[in-house]
Design an enzyme around this catalytic site. Structure first.
Site, PDB file in Angstrom:
ATOM      1  N   LYS A  73      37.698   6.917  34.543  1.00  0.00           N
ATOM      2  CA  LYS A  73      36.314   6.780  34.123  1.00  0.00           C
ATOM      3  C   LYS A  73      36.102   7.623  32.873  1.00  0.00           C
ATOM      4  O   LYS A  73      36.656   8.730  32.754  1.00  0.00           O
ATOM      5  CB  LYS A  73      35.407   7.261  35.263  1.00  0.00           C
ATOM      6  CG  LYS A  73      33.917   7.200  35.001  1.00  0.00           C
ATOM      7  CD  LYS A  73      33.181   7.700  36.250  1.00  0.00           C
ATOM      8  CE  LYS A  73      31.685   7.759  36.062  1.00  0.00           C
ATOM      9  NZ  LYS A  73      30.997   8.256  37.284  1.00  0.00           N
ATOM     10  N   SER A 149      27.338   5.694  38.594  1.00  0.00           N
ATOM     11  CA  SER A 149      27.772   5.627  37.207  1.00  0.00           C
ATOM     12  C   SER A 149      29.218   5.156  37.027  1.00  0.00           C
ATOM     13  O   SER A 149      29.675   4.996  35.896  1.00  0.00           O
ATOM     14  CB  SER A 149      27.612   7.005  36.569  1.00  0.00           C
ATOM     15  OG  SER A 149      28.433   7.973  37.220  1.00  0.00           O
ATOM     16  N   SER A 173      27.616   7.931  42.759  1.00  0.00           N
ATOM     17  CA  SER A 173      28.242   7.181  41.673  1.00  0.00           C
ATOM     18  C   SER A 173      29.603   6.585  41.977  1.00  0.00           C
ATOM     19  O   SER A 173      30.132   5.821  41.175  1.00  0.00           O
ATOM     20  CB  SER A 173      28.338   8.067  40.416  1.00  0.00           C
ATOM     21  OG  SER A 173      27.059   8.287  39.896  1.00  0.00           O
TER      22      SER A 173
END
Length: 482
Positions: A73, A149, A173
């Site tokens: 990520k 996220s 997230s």
């Protein structure tokens, strides 16, 4: 490569180990699949296959995942030589000068890094949309959010680009994108997985790191390979008695589970989420577990305020540090509008409010575990999402603040509690909505299970049982690589 999507990460590693395929072939297949879906779902912030080819050329790749392609990520970890922007224009062109501790452990597991997945700016909202990279789109319905996220990671896994990807979770997230995209996501206990080397915790302990995966065993295996103390850490989760992977080999004993539908902020699940909960309760009972409706008395308003102050203060500090590092302050117009307002708030949060915030988190942790003890509960069950994935734009950091705040508050309102208490929780893809014109395969809504601090073993044992009873890995969204 025909067999690629038929295997999870450990399965691909077995193909490499038995010389049925080379790491180079796996890498080129993964890159091609990434490129094939990027235009449709925009799940990658960067692809850097040349770094992966260099890693393979250097040799010495060993471990249970030797030769398996992997992505991180674009937030919270560094891969040496790769871009890392945290989804923000303020970090545009930033390149990592070292590996994070977690990345080093991933490398020792044998993973090969070829890209970074999208995130909203600093991971601040429950959708993966940013001015820097645009909107990441759900492979089940490209008008809908991937969640946030870690939305780019979950979309890439759901779309068959790769079987497992790095993710992180500061308020849901990992679990929220997993639920939105129909994959598995576990948020580990605070202090379980390293976040260094520069800082050993994120957002004053709210944030944790891990993966999203199509199968439970990839999450379990990678937790085995990455957990444990790191240099300078002030705390650490208790070591498991057995490997997490071994927990999947047997069903758990009959469990007593608290069915908890209404969130601490008073939000009730809509009809779709309620249907998923009802079906999950029936499934659990058919497997021999006892499910009782019950809820801890937790002050959702106090926790929401505590979370806002804590995260805003941390983001304000991050933005100030970025300005110092580059030699010029970060201007408001380099940030998303809601991010800029959070930075302004963070600069003015009274010190006493941060102490109160920490006290609120401690109180919630005590109440949650007392609740489990009093009811002799092993786990709690709630919907990960209280409604199907929202339309894009609704929760973006460029949206109207009032409307965006209301949308976020009602979307996945159980999730943040497990960051605030430090307890582990997982989202299991057990429910899909009925088909619609834009989502002919339906939309996934995950079911969330929470446990006492340090009990990832129990969560994973149940996840393995649920995966065998109601498998999901065969489901393919309309956007599918290959």
């Amino acid at each position: 490569m025909k067999a690629y999507s038929e295997h999870d990460g450990l399965g691909l590693a077995e193909l490499v180990r038995t010389r049925q395929v080379s790491p180079e072939d796996l890498l080129e297949t993964a890159v091609a699949r990434a490129e094939s879906v990027q235009g449709q779902i925009n799940c990658f912030a960067a692809l850097y296959p040349d770094l992966a080819r260099e890693q393979l050329k250097a040799g010495g790749i060993e471990g249970p995942y030797a030769g398996v392609p992997f992505v991180v990520k674009d937030l919270g970890v560094e891969v040496k030589g790769a871009p890392v922007t945290s989804g923000s224009r303020a970090f545009k062109c930033n390149v990592a000068s070292r590996d994070s501790t977690l990345v080093d452990r991933f490398r020792k597991a044998g993973l090969v890094f070829f890209g970074a997945t999208t995130t909203p700016e600093f991971g601040l909202t429950l959708t993966t949309e940013s001015t820097l990279y645009g909107q990441s789109r759900n492979p089940w319905d490209t008008t809908r959010t991937t969640g946030g996220s870690s939305g780019g990671a979950a979309a890439a896994v759901a779309a068959g680009v790769l079987p497992v990807a790095h993710a992180s979770d500061g308020g849901g997230s990992i679990r929220i994108p997993a639920a939105c995209c129909g994959v598995f996501g576990l948020k580990a206990s605070r202090g379980r997985v390293p976040m260094g080397p520069a800082k050993t915790e994120g957002w004053n302990g709210l944030s944790t790191v891990g993966v999203v995966s199509r199968t439970v065993r990839d999450t379990a295996a990678l937790l085995d390979l990455t957990h444990g103390p790191e240099t300078g850490s002030r705390y650490g989760a208790p070591a498991p008695a057995l490997s997490y992977l071994s927990e999947l080999e047997r069903d758990p004993r009959p469990l007593r589970i608290a069915f908890w539908p209404v969130a601490p902020n008073g939000t009730k699940p809509d009809a779709d989420a309620a249907e998923g909960l009802a079906n999950t309760v029936k499934l659990l009972e058919s497997l021999g577990h006892t499910v009782v409706e019950a809820a801890p008395m937790i002050d959702g308003e106090a926790l929401a305020k505590a979370g806002l102050f804590t995260i805003s203060a941390n983001i304000a500090a991050l933005v100030e540090e970025r300005g110092i590092a580059r030699g010029s302050p970060v201007a408001d117009d380099e940030l998303e509008p809601i991010t800029a307002s959070m930075v302004r708030l963070g600069r003015t949060v009274p010190m006493m409010e941060l102490a109160k915030a920490n006290n609120a988190f401690i109180t919630a942790a005590i109440i949650y575990e007392h609740f489990l003890d009093a009811g002799q509960f092993d786990l709690t069950l709630s919907p990960t999402l209280h409604r199907a994935p929202d339309l894009l734009g609704t929760m973006a950091l460029t949206a109207d603040p009032g409307a965006m705040g209301a949308a976020v508050a009602g979307f996945a309102p159980h999730c943040a509690l497990f960051n605030q208490t430090g307890c582990p929780a997982m989202s299991v893809p057990l429910h899909w909505t009925k088909p619609t014109a834009t989502a002919p395969a339906g939309l996934p809504i995950g079911m969330m299970f929470g446990a006492r601090y340090g009990r990832e073993d129990l969560l994973l044992s149940l996840a393995g049982q649920l995966e065998r009873a109601a498998p999901w890995a065969h489901r393919k969204p309309p956007v599918w690589a290959g």
